[in-house]
Design an enzyme around this catalytic site. Structure first.
Site, PDB file in Angstrom:
ATOM      1  N   GLY A  20       0.833  -1.193   0.000  1.00  0.00           N
ATOM      2  CA  GLY A  20       0.000   0.000   0.000  1.00  0.00           C
ATOM      3  C   GLY A  20       0.866   1.240   0.000  1.00  0.00           C
ATOM      4  N   CYS A  21       0.474   2.260   0.727  1.00  0.00           N
ATOM      5  CA  CYS A  21       1.192   3.531   0.772  1.00  0.00           C
ATOM      6  C   CYS A  21       2.610   3.330   1.298  1.00  0.00           C
ATOM      7  CB  CYS A  21       0.440   4.521   1.655  1.00  0.00           C
ATOM      8  SG  CYS A  21       1.333   6.069   1.910  1.00  0.00           S
TER       9      CYS A  21
END
Length: 107
Positions: A20-21
């Site tokens: 993800g991020c």
């Protein structure tokens, strides 16, 4: 990986993770004893050096990743992966928390 890469020291190993991020994952992993460095970047798309803005469009085919250099005499690969699974929910397709888009996938 399409950002500046960190070479591990003689005693370190590398693993690249899509979770993800990358900023969120990097901030947590770099605080863990035995992890030498965490470098954010992109993998998977055809552009050799995509910009953050291009990847955020969701049209480049890249995923946000972190490359982790760790010392296996201080932290095992299994422990590094244990942190990864706590930080990333792979059951949410193209999403990690409030971040939505194919660049947040974990493949």
């Amino acid at each position: 990986m399409n950002q500046s890469e960190t070479s591990p020291t003689e005693n370190c190993e590398l693993i690249t993770l899509a979770a993800g991020c990358f900023w969120c994952v990097e901030a947590i992993l770099k605080r863990i004893d035995g992890i030498q460095s965490v470098t954010s970047g992109y993998m998977g798309g055809p552009l050799e050096n995509p910009s953050y803005e291009a990847v955020c469009s969701g049209n480049t085919g890249h995923a946000e990743v972190v490359q982790v250099a760790f010392n296996p005499s201080r932290i095992s690969l299994q422990e590094v992966l244990g942190y990864f699974w706590k930080l990333h929910d792979r059951t949410t397709l193209n999403r990690q928390g409030a971040d939505v888009g194919s660049q947040y996938r974990s493949d």
